[in-house]
Design a protein around this motif. Structure first.
Motif, PDB file in Angstrom:
ATOM      1  N   ILE A 118      -1.944  10.504  -1.297  1.00 32.29           N
ATOM      2  CA  ILE A 118      -3.273  10.933  -1.753  1.00 32.29           C
ATOM      3  C   ILE A 118      -3.142  11.918  -2.914  1.00 32.29           C
ATOM      4  N   ILE A 119      -2.187  12.838  -2.814  1.00 35.51           N
ATOM      5  CA  ILE A 119      -1.942  13.762  -3.926  1.00 35.51           C
ATOM      6  C   ILE A 119      -1.527  12.986  -5.172  1.00 35.51           C
ATOM      7  N   ALA A 120      -0.738  11.924  -4.960  1.00 34.35           N
ATOM      8  CA  ALA A 120      -0.274  11.095  -6.076  1.00 34.35           C
ATOM      9  C   ALA A 120      -1.328  10.115  -6.556  1.00 34.35           C
ATOM     10  N   ASP A 121      -2.495  10.107  -5.877  1.00 31.87           N
ATOM     11  CA  ASP A 121      -3.614   9.239  -6.244  1.00 31.87           C
ATOM     12  C   ASP A 121      -3.211   7.766  -6.176  1.00 31.87           C
ATOM     13  N   GLY A 122      -2.609   7.387  -5.035  1.00 29.92           N
ATOM     14  CA  GLY A 122      -2.173   6.008  -4.866  1.00 29.92           C
ATOM     15  C   GLY A 122      -2.674   5.404  -3.572  1.00 29.92           C
ATOM     16  N   HIS A 123      -2.653   4.085  -3.509  1.00 28.29           N
ATOM     17  CA  HIS A 123      -3.102   3.357  -2.322  1.00 28.29           C
ATOM     18  C   HIS A 123      -1.951   3.227  -1.313  1.00 28.29           C
ATOM     19  N   ILE A 124      -2.314   3.075  -0.043  1.00 31.18           N
ATOM     20  CA  ILE A 124      -1.339   3.164   1.042  1.00 31.18           C
ATOM     21  C   ILE A 124      -1.388   1.911   1.906  1.00 31.18           C
ATOM     22  N   LEU A 125      -0.223   1.343   2.191  1.00 27.86           N
ATOM     23  CA  LEU A 125      -0.103   0.210   3.115  1.00 27.86           C
ATOM     24  C   LEU A 125       0.646   0.693   4.347  1.00 27.86           C
ATOM     25  N   ILE A 126       0.030   0.512   5.514  1.00 25.46           N
ATOM     26  CA  ILE A 126       0.628   0.975   6.763  1.00 25.46           C
ATOM     27  C   ILE A 126       0.887  -0.226   7.666  1.00 25.46           C
ATOM     28  N   GLU A 127       2.088  -0.315   8.184  1.00 28.23           N
ATOM     29  CA  GLU A 127       2.452  -1.442   9.051  1.00 28.23           C
ATOM     30  C   GLU A 127       2.937  -0.933  10.402  1.00 28.23           C
ATOM     31  N   ILE A 169       1.017   2.238  -3.644  1.00 36.30           N
ATOM     32  CA  ILE A 169       2.058   3.149  -4.127  1.00 36.30           C
ATOM     33  C   ILE A 169       3.175   3.281  -3.108  1.00 36.30           C
ATOM     34  N   ILE A 170       2.839   3.188  -1.812  1.00 32.38           N
ATOM     35  CA  ILE A 170       3.856   3.245  -0.764  1.00 32.38           C
ATOM     36  C   ILE A 170       3.509   2.278   0.360  1.00 32.38           C
ATOM     37  N   LYS A 171       4.521   1.945   1.143  1.00 34.86           N
ATOM     38  CA  LYS A 171       4.318   1.245   2.409  1.00 34.86           C
ATOM     39  C   LYS A 171       5.011   2.076   3.486  1.00 34.86           C
ATOM     40  N   GLU A 172       4.238   2.464   4.487  1.00 37.98           N
ATOM     41  CA  GLU A 172       4.784   3.261   5.589  1.00 37.98           C
ATOM     42  C   GLU A 172       4.791   2.429   6.873  1.00 37.98           C
ATOM     43  N   THR A 173       5.837   2.563   7.629  1.00 33.99           N
ATOM     44  CA  THR A 173       5.917   1.911   8.937  1.00 33.99           C
ATOM     45  C   THR A 173       5.970   3.001  10.003  1.00 33.99           C
ATOM     46  N   ILE A 174       5.287   2.768  11.126  1.00 37.19           N
ATOM     47  CA  ILE A 174       5.261   3.770  12.183  1.00 37.19           C
ATOM     48  C   ILE A 174       5.660   3.149  13.513  1.00 37.19           C
ATOM     49  N   THR A 175       6.133   3.986  14.398  1.00 32.91           N
ATOM     50  CA  THR A 175       6.662   3.521  15.679  1.00 32.91           C
ATOM     51  C   THR A 175       5.870   4.143  16.830  1.00 32.91           C
ATOM     52  N   TYR A 176       6.265   3.777  18.042  1.00 36.56           N
ATOM     53  CA  TYR A 176       5.567   4.255  19.232  1.00 36.56           C
ATOM     54  C   TYR A 176       5.737   5.763  19.414  1.00 36.56           C
ATOM     55  N   PRO A 177       4.759   6.426  20.042  1.00 36.93           N
ATOM     56  CA  PRO A 177       4.890   7.864  20.325  1.00 36.93           C
ATOM     57  C   PRO A 177       5.913   8.108  21.422  1.00 36.93           C
ATOM     58  N   THR A 178       6.391   9.336  21.493  1.00 31.45           N
ATOM     59  CA  THR A 178       7.298   9.718  22.572  1.00 31.45           C
ATOM     60  C   THR A 178       6.491   9.892  23.861  1.00 31.45           C
ATOM     61  N   HIS A 183      12.370   4.949   0.667  1.00 34.61           N
ATOM     62  CA  HIS A 183      11.967   3.894   1.599  1.00 34.61           C
ATOM     63  C   HIS A 183      10.514   3.500   1.396  1.00 34.61           C
ATOM     64  N   GLN A 184       9.633   4.501   1.323  1.00 30.77           N
ATOM     65  CA  GLN A 184       8.199   4.226   1.180  1.00 30.77           C
ATOM     66  C   GLN A 184       7.885   3.474  -0.114  1.00 30.77           C
ATOM     67  N   VAL A 185       8.577   3.842  -1.194  1.00 31.98           N
ATOM     68  CA  VAL A 185       8.285   3.246  -2.497  1.00 31.98           C
ATOM     69  C   VAL A 185       8.881   1.847  -2.643  1.00 31.98           C
ATOM     70  N   LEU A 186      10.041   1.602  -2.040  1.00 33.45           N
ATOM     71  CA  LEU A 186      10.764   0.357  -2.309  1.00 33.45           C
ATOM     72  C   LEU A 186      10.679  -0.695  -1.210  1.00 33.45           C
TER      73      LEU A 186
END
Length: 330
Positions: A44-53, A179-188, A296-299
């Motif tokens: 958001i600071i970088a003013d870019g769109h976000i892909l979350i998987e 601008i980035i793709k972030e992947t998230i995992t299960y909570p502890t 990782h997020q960028v590439l």
């Protein structure tokens, strides 16, 4: 490098306060998922769109809504389905019988934060309708051009990687706009217990915004003034070039796993994200660690792996680490 930035001390302190408030608000709404928090704030600071998987139920929508609520921004949530039409997103023209003329009805994309939930469930035609909005910050309806919000316009798209039926793979042209793709995992287990406690106690309720859209807009503009040395820019270009010419930096065994490297948008994303990371770490200048922190997020969505990589269960993050480690640090 410390003296090269144009950011004044008061502005720098202002940025720190905005980032701190945004982070605290997120923590009040989302349990855990700290990697997602930092990635979203940096993007958001970088003013870019976000892909979350991620698989369903891991607070992707909650996180997106929390960021929007924190800054009192206009928020639109679009649930993507196979029958969703481009006009359902960008808008359409409706005939007004009383006045005998067509009127333009703007779609939900005209918001500060747009959540495209399960974007890979929408057809390729509908996905492509977002390209102009995301890249040019405008859409065309009935031959007329309509601009997105002038201050903050962020698209946050989510996708589920485990389901194949009724889904449409995003094209390279589409994913490159993020601008980035972030992947998230299960909570502890402890985090999951805290989720249950919050729901039981009724804490999962809407609370007043702590910032404004103007605050985010100002921080975005200040981030552009973060100093990045030419040597760091060269470092970025060497990393991105290495993704296209992997034979120079990887073994033949690993080289065969890479089908296509990153476009110049990756270099731009690296620079913008590195500046945002510098601000997050209370610096007005970029260091090599800032670039490596977001590799990782960028590439991960810009490097295409071959079928051999999929068959051998090779993760794209492992390839990225090998490439980045092969580039000398300035």
């Amino acid at each position: 490098m410390q003296n090269q930035s144009n950011i004044k001390r008061d502005d720098f302190e202002y940025c720190k306060e905005v980032i701190s408030k945004l982070s605290s608000y997120y923590d009040s709404k989302v349990v855990g998922q700290q990697k997602l928090k930092y990635s979203m704030i940096e993007a958001i600071i970088a003013d870019g769109h976000i892909l979350i998987e991620s698989v369903p139920g891991l607070a992707k929508t909650t996180a997106a809504k929390a960021i929007s609520d924190a800054v009192n921004g206009k928020f639109s949530r679009i649930q993507c389905t196979p029958d969703l039409l481009p006009s359902d997103i960008i808008g359409t023209q409706i005939y007004n019988q009383a006045e005998g003329k067509f009127e333009t009805k703007l779609g939900p994309v005209f918001a500060n934060f747009v959540l495209l939930d399960e974007i890979n469930r929408s057809s390729a035609k509908t996905q492509s309708a977002m390209l102009e909005a995301m890249q040019e910050r405008q859409v065309t309806i009935g031959g007329n051009t309509y601009r997105m919000p002038d201050d903050v316009f962020i698209v946050i798209a989510t996708q589920n990687p485990v389901e194949q039926e009724g889904t449409y793979l995003l094209s390279e042209a589409q994913t490159d706009r993020f601008i980035i793709k972030e992947t998230i995992t299960y909570p502890t287990p402890d985090e999951e217990t805290e989720i249950l406690n919050r729901i039981e106690s009724g804490k999962m309720v809407k609370t007043p915004a702590v910032l404004s859209i103007a605050d985010v807009d100002k921080v975005q503009k200040l981030a552009e003034s973060v100093y990045i040395d030419d040597m760091i820019k060269k470092y970025i270009s060497f990393i991105v070039d290495a993704t296209r010419n992997t034979a120079r930096v990887l073994s033949p065994e690993l080289t065969r796993y890479v089908k296509m490297g990153a476009s110049p948008r990756a270099s731009i994303a690296f620079m913008k994200m590195a500046k945002a990371v510098a601000l997050m770490n209370e610096r007005t200048y970029v260091i090599p660690d800032d670039v490596r922190a977001v590799c990782h997020q960028v590439l991960r969505h810009r490097i295409q792996l071959s079928y051999s990589a999929v068959a051998d269960n090779v993760a794209v993050e492992d390839i990225i680490d090998k490439i980045v480690s092969a580039i000398p640090t300035p």
